[in-house]
Design an enzyme around this catalytic site. Structure first.
Site, PDB file in Angstrom:
ATOM      1  N   HIS A 125     -32.479  25.193 -18.548  1.00  0.00           N
ATOM      2  CA  HIS A 125     -32.919  24.700 -19.866  1.00  0.00           C
ATOM      3  C   HIS A 125     -34.405  24.970 -20.125  1.00  0.00           C
ATOM      4  CE1 HIS A 125     -29.125  22.734 -20.546  1.00  0.00           C
ATOM      5  NE2 HIS A 125     -29.259  21.936 -19.503  1.00  0.00           N
ATOM      6  N   ASP A 162     -22.555  26.465 -15.580  1.00  0.00           N
ATOM      7  CA  ASP A 162     -22.901  25.058 -15.764  1.00  0.00           C
ATOM      8  C   ASP A 162     -22.232  24.560 -17.052  1.00  0.00           C
ATOM      9  OD1 ASP A 162     -25.398  23.055 -14.808  1.00  0.00           O
ATOM     10  OD2 ASP A 162     -24.865  22.842 -16.916  1.00  0.00           O
ATOM     11  N   HIS A 164     -23.418  22.820 -19.298  1.00  0.00           N
ATOM     12  CA  HIS A 164     -24.357  22.842 -20.423  1.00  0.00           C
ATOM     13  C   HIS A 164     -24.815  24.274 -20.685  1.00  0.00           C
ATOM     14  CE1 HIS A 164     -24.815  18.825 -18.448  1.00  0.00           C
ATOM     15  NE2 HIS A 164     -24.611  18.447 -19.697  1.00  0.00           N
ATOM     16  N   ASP A 251     -21.231  20.726 -12.991  1.00  0.00           N
ATOM     17  CA  ASP A 251     -21.041  19.518 -13.796  1.00  0.00           C
ATOM     18  C   ASP A 251     -19.892  19.625 -14.804  1.00  0.00           C
ATOM     19  OD1 ASP A 251     -22.626  21.411 -15.009  1.00  0.00           O
ATOM     20  OD2 ASP A 251     -24.297  20.076 -15.451  1.00  0.00           O
TER      21      ASP A 251
END
Ligand SMILES: [Zn+2]
Length: 313
Positions: A125, A162, A164, A251
């Site tokens: 991120h 991931d 996200h 995740d």
């Protein structure tokens, strides 16, 4: 030759307390790999710290200074409240980048077949000029830039599984045709950070070299893998990567508390096995994986085990 496993106690010094992204994540991985005996099959390496000029390849000096200053001033967070910092944060973040650079050098130079880097803080991120979403420096993106500029690779594939979307990695390469950023993640309408729609495909020379595959909440192993094999892998085969980097977040696991996909460790096993086939077919086997998310400790340990078993096989 062997599979490298990069680990270092310096990452435990990024002390985030009871934040979901905490040092127990690495302790859980380490304990599980010891208990299962898998650690004995790996080339365990300590990594190294990064030089500031290596971080500056992709981050502004202002951002690097802001991380260092916030730590020195004893602040509790940087930028957004989810980026928790402690006295050990700057050192750990520098080391995470350096370790990933060390691992890609070892693989590029044929000293290791492939490698997994159990590093934190995570990176995908982190933007050019800001920390975001538990991330300070973009580990995977700096590794791709290093491979491009120091080794001359021209078709680097970053596959980010991931849950996200890796907004930072996408933005750092969205105008670059030498790095293909591909991400599967939970539908951005229902999940942080709210980017990664299928129509985000890059700009200018990089048009077509960003691939986003949002997945609806509750996506199962079966649905994910059907899509992965039928829609994603053919695009990787067409790209013919000369080096593969995996932004390995676990995740999307059904037990993870931060998101809503219903994947299991078996899905991560199949992803890894398939990516290894792609690496062998096009990239001389060269593949480096680095830890991003994964917040249920047991699910994380089981998923990393499955992932590493397939890197070794
Ligand atoms: Zn994540």
């Amino acid at each position: 030759m062997a599979t490298g496993f990069y680990t270092n106690t310096i990452y435990l010094e990024h002390d985030t307390g009871n934040h979901p992204e905490n040092a127990d994540r690495l302790r859980a991985i380490d304990q599980h790999l010891r208990y299962s005996g898998l650690l004995n099959e790996l080339e365990v390496r300590p990594g190294r710290t990064a030089e500031l000029k290596e971080i500056e390849m992709l981050h502004s000096k202002r951002h690097i200074d802001s991380v260092q200053e916030a730590v020195e001033l004893g602040r509790g967070t940087l930028g957004t409240p989810d980026c928790v910092i402690s006295p050990g944060t700057f050192g750990a973040a520098l080391h995470a980048v350096g370790t990933v650079l060390d691992s890609v050098c070892q693989v590029a130079n044929g000293k290791l077949d492939n490698a997994f880097c159990a590093v934190r803080p995570p990176g995908h991120h982190a933007e050019h000029d800001s920390a975001m979403g538990f991330c300070f420096f973009n580990n995977v993106a700096i590794a791709a830039e290093f491979l491009r500029t120091h080794f001359g690779y021209q078709r680097i594939l970053i596959f980010d599984f991931d849950v996200h979307h890796g907004n930072g990695t996408q933005h750092l390469f969205e105008e670059n045709a030498q790095v293909l950023y591909a991400s599967t993640h939970q539908d951005p309408r229902t999940c942080y950070p709210g980017t990664g729609y299928a129509n985000e495909t890059g700009f200018g020379l990089g048009k077509g070299f960003t691939l986003n595959f949002p997945m609806p909440p509750s996506t199962s192993d079966e649905k994910y893998l059907e899509f992965f094999h039928n829609r994603i892998i053919p695009q990787f085969e067409e790209y013919k990567p000369d080096f593969i980097l995996l932004s390995a977040g676990f995740d999307g696991h059904i037990r993870d508390p931060l998101a809503m996909l219903n994947l299991t460790e078996n899905c991560y096993r199949e992803i890894t096995k398939t990516m290894r086939t792609i690496a062998e077919k096009f990239a001389g086997g060269r593949m480096v994986s680095l830890l991003e998310g994964g917040y249920d400790l047991e699910a994380l340990a089981l998923s990393v085990e499955a992932h590493i078993q397939e890197l070794i096989n």
